[in-house]
Design an enzyme around this catalytic site. Structure first.
Site, PDB file in Angstrom:
ATOM      1  N   ASP A  14      -2.730   2.597  -6.304  1.00  0.00           N
ATOM      2  CA  ASP A  14      -1.676   2.672  -5.296  1.00  0.00           C
ATOM      3  C   ASP A  14      -1.551   1.429  -4.421  1.00  0.00           C
ATOM      4  OD1 ASP A  14      -3.980   3.003  -3.855  1.00  0.00           O
ATOM      5  OD2 ASP A  14      -3.166   4.550  -2.548  1.00  0.00           O
ATOM      6  N   GLU A  15      -2.135   0.320  -4.827  1.00  0.00           N
ATOM      7  CA  GLU A  15      -1.973  -0.885  -4.012  1.00  0.00           C
ATOM      8  C   GLU A  15      -2.053  -2.150  -4.854  1.00  0.00           C
ATOM      9  OE1 GLU A  15      -5.626  -1.893  -1.631  1.00  0.00           O
ATOM     10  OE2 GLU A  15      -5.970   0.241  -1.912  1.00  0.00           O
ATOM     11  N   ASP A  20       0.862  -1.187   0.000  1.00  0.00           N
ATOM     12  CA  ASP A  20       0.000   0.000   0.000  1.00  0.00           C
ATOM     13  C   ASP A  20       0.897   1.235   0.000  1.00  0.00           C
ATOM     14  OD1 ASP A  20      -3.039   0.716   1.816  1.00  0.00           O
ATOM     15  OD2 ASP A  20      -1.842   2.005   0.520  1.00  0.00           O
TER      16      ASP A  20
END
Length: 430
Positions: free
Chosen positions: A116-117, A19
């Site tokens: 973003d992860e 993350d």
DNA sequence: TCTGGGGTCCTAGGACCC
DNA sequence: TCTGGGGTCCTAGGACCC
């Protein structure tokens, strides 16, 4: 047997969830460290007050009380030295691909969850070391090579890995085992469970289920009665059980859309149509970059009272053409919106996306006389804009002060990554 | 002082076909 | 004249996530 083997389960899997911390802000810090590093910065929907909402903020800003979702005005009150930045989605997508490429070098079983992860199944990655060592290497490489901080969760399944990555931020690494679930999760409110939102939490609360622990011991039949199939999932999740696999098969995007909140409410048809022209241009360009065509055009209209409606139309043949999309959007608007009723937000979303190769035959059959010339022109224009930036070519109707025109103000950057093995179709850099 | 923008998945009714 | 069930596509809305 290598020494790291003992850290891997005999049955079951080892999943990492990576993350990125304050991702958008971190990207801006990485790009312009002198300007932003360590400063209280925030990416806002717009610096205009009307649209001013904090999308994300740096940890320095958070320390002063700046929070996601806060109005810009309010954020400036708690943190007067806050630096506001306009979002740059092109850069975000680029950095996203880069960090996932690093992750990919430790396992091909990678699944991008959002920009973003991602999840990484490292069950078969013993050659790189123990799970904790792999997580440490990953975190270090992402920091050294991209100057981006991240948090990593290590767990036997995706659900727990996701929860674990959230436990220590920024730059943390956390391990979460099934046996840790009762003392770590059960005291927390239901809404903390990933996938369980506000609405469901309220419903549960009325049924006298307040904590994840309450949910874990509730009768499954009772939950199924009130929530259908979701009921079984809820109980499993509360017990830290999740059988879902990391799915590395990257599917094509299912939709591509842009929406924009207008600087003032619009009532004039001509104004609305100008916004649609810009939105159609943006959205069709992203479509072509991904070599896709769209079968359905959907418009979104929000009134000043925040009531939002969508209206869509499925085309007889798929299109990649801004003109077609623009005309459908205008037609849908005229059909479903009373003239003169004020509009706060407008959007165009393309759905029913198809590989261009697959739809080419259809296009040819229906438009064989007219299509090629138009396509050639569009291709030439796209090439010019790839080279000289989005503003290099604009049709007359697009020159305007509408915020939808601002979406385009990022110059195309000549970076291309070698991503031969990792095809993340969601991100449309090339 | 109201409340951004990018998505995914699910549901449910109606049309239509077999 | 009334009768059935299954499947797919389209459309609109809602919950949820980052």
């Amino acid at each position: 047997m290598k020494p790291s083997d003992e850290f891997y389960p005999k049955n079951g899997r080892v999943i990492l969830h990576i993350d990125m911390n304050a991702f958008y802000c971190s990207v801006h810090e990485a790009l312009e460290p002198d300007k932003y590093s360590g400063k209280p910065i925030a990416v806002a929907g717009s610096v205009e007050l009307r649209k001013g909402i904090i999308v994300t903020s740096s940890y320095t800003a958070r320390a002063s009380g700046v929070k996601t979702g806060m109005q810009v005005r309010e954020a400036l009150k708690v943190c007067p030295q806050l630096i506001l930045i306009q979002p740059d989605f092109e850069q975000y997508r680029l950095f996203s691909r880069r960090f996932m490429q690093i992750a990919y070098s430790y396992s091909p079983l990678i699944e991008a969850m959002s920009i973003d992860e991602c999840y990484l199944d490292i069950t078969g990655s013993k050659q790189f070391g123990a799970p904790l060592e792999i997580a440490q290497m990953l975190q270090k490489r992402i920091m050294i090579e991209l100057a981006l901080p991240c948090s990593i969760g290590i767990a036997p399944n995706k659900l727990l890995a996701k929860i674990a990555s959230d436990m220590k931020k920024p730059n943390g690494i956390s391990i979460l085992r099934r046996r840790d679930v009762p003392h770590l999760l059960w005291t927390k409110p239901c809404v903390n469970l990933f996938g369980l939102g506000q609405r469901t939490a309220e419903k549960l609360s009325k049924l006298n289920i307040q904590t994840i622990g309450d949910l874990a011991v509730a009768e499954e039949s009772f939950l199924v009665k009130h929530f259908g199939v979701v009921g079984s999932w809820l109980k499993q999740a509360a017990n830290g059980i999740d059988e879902s696999l990391v799915n590395p098969l990257q599917e094509a995007s299912k939709s591509i859309g842009h929406t924009t909140t207008l600087p003032q409410n619009l009532t004039e048809k001509a104004d609305v149509e100008r916004v649609f022209l810009n939105l159609a241009d943006q959205v069709s360009r992203r479509l072509r970059k991904q070599q896709l065509t769209a079968g359905t055009v959907q418009i979104t209209i929000r009134n000043p009272e925040m009531k939002t409606i969508t209206r869509s139309f499925t085309l007889p043949t798929p299109t990649e053409n801004a003109d077609d999309i623009y005309h459908q959007a205008c037609r849908l608007f005229a059909e479903h919106w009373e003239i003169g009723k004020p509009v706060r937000l407008l959007g165009i979303t393309l759905q029913n996306l198809m590989d261009k190769a697959n739809s080419a035959l259809q296009l040819d059959l229906f438009n064989f006389s007219k299509q090629p010339k138009k396509e050639q022109l569009t291709r030439t224009m796209d090439q010019i804009r790839d080279k000289y930036g989005e503003n290099a070519l604009l049709t007359a109707g697009m020159i305007t002060n509408d915020p939808s025109a601002l979406i385009r103000n990022h110059k195309a950057r000549g970076t291309s990554l070698q991503m031969d093995h990792l095809k993340i179709r969601n991100f449309d850099e090339d």
